[in-house]
Scaffold this active site. Structure first.
Site, mmCIF file in Angstrom:
data_model
loop_
_atom_site.group_PDB
_atom_site.id
_atom_site.type_symbol
_atom_site.label_atom_id
_atom_site.label_comp_id
_atom_site.label_asym_id
_atom_site.label_seq_id
_atom_site.Cartn_x
_atom_site.Cartn_y
_atom_site.Cartn_z
ATOM 1 N N SER A 22 0.914 -1.061 0.146
ATOM 2 C CA SER A 22 -0.124 0.054 -0.212
ATOM 3 C C SER A 22 0.680 1.323 -0.302
ATOM 4 O O SER A 22 0.373 2.421 -0.577
ATOM 5 C CB SER A 22 -1.037 0.096 1.110
ATOM 6 O OG SER A 22 -1.926 -0.661 0.907
ATOM 7 N N ASP A 315 -6.975 -7.435 4.985
ATOM 8 C CA ASP A 315 -6.105 -8.403 4.733
ATOM 9 C C ASP A 315 -5.879 -9.726 5.341
ATOM 10 O O ASP A 315 -5.211 -10.339 4.728
ATOM 11 C CB ASP A 315 -4.923 -7.486 3.533
ATOM 12 C CG ASP A 315 -5.577 -6.621 2.805
ATOM 13 O OD1 ASP A 315 -6.633 -6.674 2.115
ATOM 14 O OD2 ASP A 315 -5.095 -5.317 2.558
HETATM 15 C C1 S3P Z 1 -5.345 -0.794 0.641
HETATM 16 C C2 S3P Z 1 -6.780 -1.381 0.793
HETATM 17 C C3 S3P Z 1 -7.607 -1.708 1.120
HETATM 18 C C4 S3P Z 1 -7.189 -3.648 0.842
HETATM 19 C C5 S3P Z 1 -5.904 -3.004 -0.053
HETATM 20 C C6 S3P Z 1 -5.405 -2.155 -0.209
HETATM 21 C C7 S3P Z 1 -4.855 -0.019 0.271
HETATM 22 O O1 S3P Z 1 -9.037 -2.076 0.325
HETATM 23 O O2 S3P Z 1 -7.704 -4.409 1.063
HETATM 24 O O3 S3P Z 1 -5.442 -4.458 0.447
HETATM 25 O O4 S3P Z 1 -3.734 -0.159 -0.905
HETATM 26 O O5 S3P Z 1 -5.510 1.154 -0.235
HETATM 27 P P1 S3P Z 1 -10.041 -0.728 -0.054
HETATM 28 O O6 S3P Z 1 -10.198 -0.359 1.653
HETATM 29 O O7 S3P Z 1 -10.617 -0.463 -0.522
HETATM 30 O O8 S3P Z 1 -11.358 -2.087 1.410
#
Ligand code: S3P
Length: 435
Positions: A22, A315
């Site tokens: 992320s 996650d």
């Molecule tokens: C992420 C946010 C999450 C997560 C994804 C990475 C990010 O999704 O599940 O693997 O980097 O902002 P959501 O916030 O849309 O649920």
């Protein structure tokens, strides 16, 4: 590629946590938007950030990728790409870049792989359209085209779901357009974008109350950063932590693990499950907390999960489900319908994998019930990963808990988030081979 994991007798080691997906994605996007000499130290060179970097290059960013990612100024700035931007498997890359491109007011067509092409994009198209962006699409899924347009000078949005991707897409749209935006989120989602914007000199304000967070980004903000050091990814560390908890003789030290409070729900869940885990050497770099995680073998107990912790562990639910299947008692996971909208329908994928390893589990609309230690004596059947990296890694780790070889099919997408997985798992005592 299919993989077989054999259960080790012990998990021992002292390793460095692989970099955060992320955070690397956000550093790439801000680096391209900033368009100055800039360096990302310790980036995740996984397939997802590489897809994002390729899309940014197609938009005109000067990016050089080695162990570090180096940006140099491009006099033309970011412009409409000659070809569609293929974001591969990356939901974060796609949703955040689509917001940024909409804010820049340029035409671009977005595509992705089979999984990304099925994922819902209404969640960003709706707010970005209300903000003034214009899209062409057929049913809110890829391919999607942004049509050059100017965003409104000010926008406010009440988040209907807890999603860092949606929040960040809107923030990047506002930043790129020079508009001001206010976002209200009732439940905290990961806040790497807010932290990174501050670190890049942006005057972003977050007010927290009993109603949630009010995030305010003023108009005409400028990015000013020369280098950014990426913390380790707790979502990747989670698989190695789980391996150490499940093995009978373990002592595992993982350094430089990102400990951002909006990402450490996994550690809180493990504590509730009676896990033997300690944190040391906490420090802050580029605004993100990180530290060392020390894990020992543990007798796990069941857990009940639901409510506001879910976005914080979204996650990690696949690996938590595997841990729950090895814990004493019945565990429940509720309020997690978002799992059905990830790289696979993770509720369905988990139920299918748990069945194959002989664990009793019930699939609910928004979660699962898992009967711990209910394995039957049969050899596990090959497990369908549904081309989902976190499902693949979770069930490879399950071999330790059930004490049998486990075969997982179609594991290529492990490279999207954790390309060093097989090597690091081997380093701490696991044996994972191509089947
Ligand atoms: C992420 C946010 C999450 C997560 C994804 C990475 C990010 O999704 O599940 O693997 O980097 O902002 P959501 O916030 O849309 O649920």
């Amino acid at each position: 590629m299919n993989l077989i994991a054999s259960p080790p007798t012990k998990i021992h080691g002292d390793i460095i946590c692989p970099p955060d997906k992320s955070i690397t994605q956000r550093a790439l996007l801000l680096g391209a938007l900033q368009n100055k000499d800039f360096k990302i130290i310790n980036p995740l060179l996984g397939a997802d950030p590489i897809s994002t970097a390729s899309a940014l290059k197609a938009l005109g960013a000067n990016i050089d990728i080695s162990n570090e990612i180096v940006f140099s100024k491009n006099n033309k700035g970011l412009t409409s790409p000659a070809h569609p931007l293929d974001l591969g498997n990356s939901g974060t890359g796609l949703r955040l870049l689509m917001g940024m491109v909409a804010g820049l007011g340029i035409d671009a067509t977005f595509t992705g792989d089979a999984s990304l092409s099925l994922r819902p994009m209404k969640r960003i198209i709706d707010p970005l359209s209300d903000f003034g962006a214009v899209f062409q699409h057929d049913g809110f899924i890829l391919p999607i085209k942004t049509i050059a347009s100017s965003l409104n000078s000010s926008f406010s949005y009440n988040m209907p779901i807890a999603s860092a991707q949606v929040k960040s897409s809107i923030l990047l749209a506002a930043l790129a357009a020079g508009s001001e935006v206010t976002i209200y989120e009732a439940i905290q989602s990961r806040n790497h974008t807010e932290i990174m914007l501050k670190d890049f000199g942006v005057n972003i304000e977050v007010h927290t109350s009993s109603q949630g967070n009010e995030i305010f980004l003023p108009s005409n903000q400028h990015l000013q950063q020369t280098q950014y050091d990426v913390a380790g990814d707790i979502s990747s560390a989670a698989f190695l932590i789980a391996a150490a908890l499940l093995a009978e003789d373990s002592h595992l030290v993982i350094r430089n693990v990102g400990l951002n409070p909006s990402r450490i729900g996994f550690l809180e869940v493990l504590k509730a499950m009676n896990a033997n885990i300690h944190i040391a050497d906490q420090r802050d770099v580029n605004g993100e907390l990180r530290g060392t995680v020390i894990v020992q073998s543990s007798e796990l107990i069941s857990v009940e999960l639901g409510g506001s912790i879910i976005p914080n562990i979204i996650d990690e639910i696949p690996i938590i489900s595997v841990l729950a299947s090895c814990a004493d008692g019945v565990s429940t996971i509720k309020d997690a319908g978002e799992l059905r909208k990830k790289e696979s329908d993770r509720i369905k994928a988990l139920k299918s994998g748990l069945d194959k390893i002989g664990v009793k589990a019930n699939e609910e609309e928004d979660g699962l019930t898992i009967v711990g230690r209910s394995f039957n004596a049969l050899e596990p059947m090959p497990i369908d990963s549904f081309h989902d990296h976190r499902i693949a890694m979770s069930f490879l780790i399950s071999s330790i808990g059930i004490g049998k070889k486990v075969k997982v099919m179609d594991t290529e997408n492990i490279t999207t988030s954790f390309p060093q997985f097989i090597e690091l798992a081997g380093k701490i005592g696991m044996s994972i081979h191509e089947a």
